[in-house]
Write an enzyme that holds these catalytic residues in place. Structure first.
Site, PDB file in Angstrom:
ATOM      1  N   ASN A 166     -48.366  34.694 208.170  1.00 54.49           N
ATOM      2  CA  ASN A 166     -47.660  33.869 209.167  1.00 54.49           C
ATOM      3  C   ASN A 166     -48.138  32.419 209.197  1.00 54.49           C
ATOM      4  O   ASN A 166     -47.366  31.522 209.524  1.00 54.49           O
ATOM      5  CB  ASN A 166     -47.682  34.522 210.563  1.00 54.49           C
ATOM      6  CG  ASN A 166     -49.072  34.679 211.119  1.00 54.49           C
ATOM      7  OD1 ASN A 166     -50.056  34.644 210.384  1.00 54.49           O
ATOM      8  ND2 ASN A 166     -49.163  34.862 212.416  1.00 54.49           N
ATOM      9  N   GLU A 264     -60.015  38.251 213.242  1.00 59.74           N
ATOM     10  CA  GLU A 264     -58.999  37.610 214.091  1.00 59.74           C
ATOM     11  C   GLU A 264     -57.769  38.498 214.006  1.00 59.74           C
ATOM     12  O   GLU A 264     -57.037  38.462 213.018  1.00 59.74           O
ATOM     13  CB  GLU A 264     -58.692  36.190 213.591  1.00 59.74           C
ATOM     14  CG  GLU A 264     -59.863  35.239 213.641  1.00 59.74           C
ATOM     15  CD  GLU A 264     -60.285  34.848 215.061  1.00 59.74           C
ATOM     16  OE1 GLU A 264     -59.582  35.202 216.023  1.00 59.74           O
ATOM     17  OE2 GLU A 264     -61.342  34.210 215.193  1.00 59.74           O
ATOM     18  N   CYS A 298     -49.687  35.267 216.404  1.00 49.83           N
ATOM     19  CA  CYS A 298     -50.614  36.103 217.178  1.00 49.83           C
ATOM     20  C   CYS A 298     -50.757  35.582 218.604  1.00 49.83           C
ATOM     21  O   CYS A 298     -51.163  36.315 219.491  1.00 49.83           O
ATOM     22  CB  CYS A 298     -51.974  36.174 216.492  1.00 49.83           C
ATOM     23  SG  CYS A 298     -52.667  34.565 216.181  1.00 49.83           S
ATOM     24  N   GLU A 471     -63.304  31.196 215.294  1.00 50.48           N
ATOM     25  CA  GLU A 471     -63.005  30.267 214.200  1.00 50.48           C
ATOM     26  C   GLU A 471     -62.724  28.895 214.781  1.00 50.48           C
ATOM     27  O   GLU A 471     -62.164  28.777 215.869  1.00 50.48           O
ATOM     28  CB  GLU A 471     -61.789  30.741 213.401  1.00 50.48           C
ATOM     29  CG  GLU A 471     -62.082  32.006 212.659  1.00 50.48           C
ATOM     30  CD  GLU A 471     -60.997  32.371 211.652  1.00 50.48           C
ATOM     31  OE1 GLU A 471     -59.829  32.012 211.856  1.00 50.48           O
ATOM     32  OE2 GLU A 471     -61.343  33.010 210.660  1.00 50.48           O
TER      33      GLU A 471
HETATM   34  P1  NAP Z   1     -51.799  42.531 207.739  1.00 48.06           P
HETATM   35  O1  NAP Z   1     -50.765  43.429 207.229  1.00 48.06           O
HETATM   36  O2  NAP Z   1     -52.946  43.117 208.462  1.00 48.06           O
HETATM   37  O3  NAP Z   1     -52.283  41.669 206.481  1.00 48.06           O
HETATM   38  C1  NAP Z   1     -53.260  40.672 206.601  1.00 48.06           C
HETATM   39  C2  NAP Z   1     -54.020  40.563 205.299  1.00 48.06           C
HETATM   40  O4  NAP Z   1     -54.656  41.800 205.030  1.00 48.06           O
HETATM   41  C3  NAP Z   1     -53.140  40.244 204.096  1.00 48.06           C
HETATM   42  O5  NAP Z   1     -53.863  39.430 203.205  1.00 48.06           O
HETATM   43  C4  NAP Z   1     -52.932  41.622 203.491  1.00 48.06           C
HETATM   44  O6  NAP Z   1     -52.655  41.540 202.122  1.00 48.06           O
HETATM   45  C5  NAP Z   1     -54.289  42.233 203.736  1.00 48.06           C
HETATM   46  N1  NAP Z   1     -54.295  43.687 203.680  1.00 48.06           N
HETATM   47  C6  NAP Z   1     -53.267  44.536 203.871  1.00 48.06           C
HETATM   48  N2  NAP Z   1     -53.671  45.815 203.659  1.00 48.06           N
HETATM   49  C7  NAP Z   1     -54.978  45.756 203.328  1.00 48.06           C
HETATM   50  C8  NAP Z   1     -55.943  46.737 202.977  1.00 48.06           C
HETATM   51  N3  NAP Z   1     -55.646  48.033 202.935  1.00 48.06           N
HETATM   52  N4  NAP Z   1     -57.191  46.332 202.682  1.00 48.06           N
HETATM   53  C9  NAP Z   1     -57.497  45.025 202.711  1.00 48.06           C
HETATM   54  N5  NAP Z   1     -56.635  44.045 203.027  1.00 48.06           N
HETATM   55  C10 NAP Z   1     -55.384  44.410 203.357  1.00 48.06           C
HETATM   56  O7  NAP Z   1     -51.233  41.434 208.747  1.00 48.06           O
HETATM   57  P2  NAP Z   1     -49.987  40.521 208.538  1.00 48.06           P
HETATM   58  O8  NAP Z   1     -48.797  41.377 208.764  1.00 48.06           O
HETATM   59  O9  NAP Z   1     -50.103  39.753 207.266  1.00 48.06           O
HETATM   60  O10 NAP Z   1     -50.176  39.481 209.746  1.00 48.06           O
HETATM   61  C11 NAP Z   1     -49.741  39.731 211.009  1.00 48.06           C
HETATM   62  C12 NAP Z   1     -50.884  40.145 211.908  1.00 48.06           C
HETATM   63  O11 NAP Z   1     -51.896  39.142 211.886  1.00 48.06           O
HETATM   64  C13 NAP Z   1     -50.461  40.234 213.353  1.00 48.06           C
HETATM   65  O12 NAP Z   1     -51.019  41.384 213.929  1.00 48.06           O
HETATM   66  C14 NAP Z   1     -51.057  38.980 213.977  1.00 48.06           C
HETATM   67  O13 NAP Z   1     -51.279  39.083 215.358  1.00 48.06           O
HETATM   68  C15 NAP Z   1     -52.304  38.816 213.194  1.00 48.06           C
HETATM   69  N6  NAP Z   1     -52.779  37.425 213.239  1.00 48.06           N
HETATM   70  C16 NAP Z   1     -53.892  37.141 213.974  1.00 48.06           C
HETATM   71  C17 NAP Z   1     -54.352  35.844 214.055  1.00 48.06           C
HETATM   72  C18 NAP Z   1     -55.586  35.523 214.847  1.00 48.06           C
HETATM   73  O14 NAP Z   1     -56.138  34.466 214.620  1.00 48.06           O
HETATM   74  N7  NAP Z   1     -56.038  36.399 215.742  1.00 48.06           N
HETATM   75  C19 NAP Z   1     -53.684  34.825 213.375  1.00 48.06           C
HETATM   76  C20 NAP Z   1     -52.562  35.137 212.634  1.00 48.06           C
HETATM   77  C21 NAP Z   1     -52.124  36.462 212.560  1.00 48.06           C
HETATM   78  P3  NAP Z   1     -51.187  41.877 201.531  1.00 48.06           P
HETATM   79  O15 NAP Z   1     -50.231  40.972 202.239  1.00 48.06           O
HETATM   80  O16 NAP Z   1     -51.344  41.542 200.119  1.00 48.06           O
HETATM   81  O17 NAP Z   1     -50.912  43.321 201.814  1.00 48.06           O
END
Ligand code: NAP
Length: 491
Positions: A166, A264, A298, A471
């Site tokens: 995102n 995060e 998020c 962060e």
């Molecule tokens: P995600 O599915 O958890 O993916 C995040 C990262 O983790 C990507 O690089 C993904 O790689 C990797 N990943 C996926 N499966 C994995 C595994 N089994 N082992 C290791 N790494 C793995 O999250 P997203 O859908 O990209 O992002 C949305 C989420 O991020 C939401 O819940 C949002 O709230 C959260 N977010 C939080 C913040 C904060 O600062 N708190 C900021 C932004 C977003 P691939 O894409 O290659 O699978």
């Protein structure tokens, strides 16, 4: 592996920023027998290209490179690290438009938001270029009659960084610049849905003269490349931004090597509007809190609680303003772009239909748009009961849920009644109530009478299952440092 016409047609002038290979130890890795992963444009579903999908062995080799570079980088004078980071920042600003357009193509967000993200991403590099030079030794008033006591803050070692789709640039620089300023070297895995932004940043890091092995970008299947890092004792810190369930998985995987962790994770922000708030400001700010990044944020407002005497007026104005929001391709710079993938759209559909089943009323939107399969109309649900899924689970899309409340105690309990604790928004003009509410809200960040609160100098982060650590700010750099306590006797 990528048709350069797509990029030039979309206004990207320096096509060398569009890299399809991973960046490891100062070399671009891919081609030959390396597998690839396709990347598509969410606005039209068309292929943008294929990027290298590295193997577990290649991910391991990236740690070899980062470990070797750490021996040199951790001993580099902080002011020299600062100069290199500053050059990287300057290049990001110089190439802001190209970086923004690359992001729009792979992520879908509106062009002005992408430009804003590049400025935001660069601001972390600039901030940590300065912070690198700040003292890394703290004196302590000695508790011993004949000894001097100091705390040395030292870089922890190789840092593994895993970032989401995102904010494909800012989530990477917020981690990487802090780690590199502290003296750590980096192996980074960007989301497979948006790898081009990270690879463009690697290209600029190389042009800035950041030495080989200090900043490595490993593209590929997350489970294949990240899992070996979690098991590798040389990786001393793992910093992850993404969903809570993957954060929990990484937490477990890192236990065996007792790494430092920064997580995060997801959020489920409440917006609370009291009757004495400025209604127009509350509506306008709530619209921003809900629909920025097309709701895929998020910090996105997932539930809006409005005090009953102003509830109808708030809902009316909120719906009016939502109906004015434009939906379109990111390159046309609408208010809202496409969602990232089919799962994201299904989640909107599920949350809307579940809320309606539980008795909510649909005020506007509520369906996919004719623009294409990933376009979901900005949607408002009113009178949403607490037992609807949208009041508990992250929606991550352009669906707003509004409900009335009657008392301060009641709304605090409802706002805190979640496993998440990233940010809460409060609209209120009574100073005592603001103080009480700010104290009572169990969130890492509280925004009062405004929405935009983020920036490089503040410690961003959540409590409960929204994560661990912070962060940004000096604290964000200290996540990549270890304290060495030194007690020195001169006798
Ligand atoms: P995600 O599915 O958890 O993916 C995040 C990262 O983790 C990507 O690089 C993904 O790689 C990797 N990943 C996926 N499966 C994995 C595994 N089994 N082992 C290791 N790494 C793995 O999250 P997203 O859908 O990209 O992002 C949305 C989420 O991020 C939401 O819940 C949002 O709230 C959260 N977010 C939080 C913040 C904060 O600062 N708190 C900021 C932004 C977003 P691939 O894409 O290659 O699978």
């Amino acid at each position: 592996m990528s048709d350069s016409a797509i990029w030039t047609r979309n206004g990207i002038t320096d096509t060398r920023l569009v890299r399809s290979f991973a960046y490891v130890n100062g070399k671009w890795v891919g081609g030959d027998h390396t597998a690839t992963l396709p990347v598509t444009n969410p606005a039209d579903g068309r292929a943008l290209g294929d990027v290298a999908s590295l193997s577990a062995d290649q991910a391991h080799a990236a740690v070899d490179a980062a470990e070797a570079a750490f021996q040199m980088w951790s001993l580099t004078l902080p002011q020299d690290r600062s100069v290199l980071l500053r050059r990287w920042f300057d290049l990001m600003i110089e190439h802001r438009e190209d970086l923004a357009r690359i992001m729009v193509l792979e992520q879908g967000k509106p062009l002005s938001e992408a430009r804003g993200e590049i400025s935001y991403a660069a601001s972390f590099v600039e901030y940590y270029a300065e912070e690198a030079k700040r003292p890394n030794i703290e004196g302590v008033t000695s508790h011993l009659p004949d000894a001097e006591v100091e705390l040395w803050l030292e870089p922890v070692g190789v840092a593994a960084l895993i970032t989401p789709w995102n904010f494909p640039a800012a989530m990477l620089t917020r981690k990487a610049a802090a780690a590199m300023a502290a003296g750590c070297t980096v192996v980074a895995h960007p989301s497979s849905e948006t790898p081009y932004s990270a690879l463009a940043l690697a290209e600029l890091a190389e042009r800035a003269g950041i030495p080989a092995g200090v900043f490595n970008v490993v593209t590929g299947r997350a489970a294949t490349v990240v899992e070996p890092w979690t098991q590798d004792a040389r990786v001393r810190v793992l910093s992850f931004t993404g969903s809570t369930n993957i954060g929990q998985l990484l937490y477990r995987q890192c236990a065996g090597t007792v790494k430092k962790l920064v997580l995060e994770l997801g959020g489920h922000a409440p917006v609370i509007v009291f009757k004495n708030a400025d209604l127009e400001t509350a509506v306008t700010e709530s619209i921003k809190a809900k629909f920025a990044t097309s709701g895929q944020d998020c910090l996105g407002a997932n539930r809006i609680y409005v005090e009953r005497p102003v509830y109808d007026a708030f809902c009316r104005r909120f719906v009016e303003q939502t109906q004015k929001l434009t939906l379109g391709r990111g390159m046309d710079d609408p208010d809202i772009g496409p969602l990232m993938n089919e799962n994201a759209v299904r989640k909107q559909e599920e949350h809307v239909s579940d809320a309606l089943t539980h008795g909510a009323t649909l005020a506007c939107g509520g369906q996919r748009d004719d623009l294409g399969p990933l376009f979901y109309q900005p949607t408002v649900l009113i009178d949403v009961p607490d037992d609807a899924a949208i009041m508990r689970d992250e929606t991550f899309g352009p669906v707003a849920a509004i409900a009335p409340f009657d008392t301060e105690e009641e709304v605090v309990a409802r706002a805190n009644g979640t496993e998440y604790g990233l940010i809460a928004y409060l609209h209120c003009h009574d100073p005592r109530r603001i103080y009480r509410m700010t104290r009572a809200l169990q969130f890492g960040m509280v925004a009062v009478n405004r929405t935009k609160v983020t920036g490089a100098p503040i410690p961003f982060g959540g409590v409960k299952q929204s994560g661990l650590g912070r962060e940004g700010a000096r604290r964000g750099m200290e996540e990549f440092m270890e304290i060495k306590y030194v007690c020195r006797d001169w006798a």
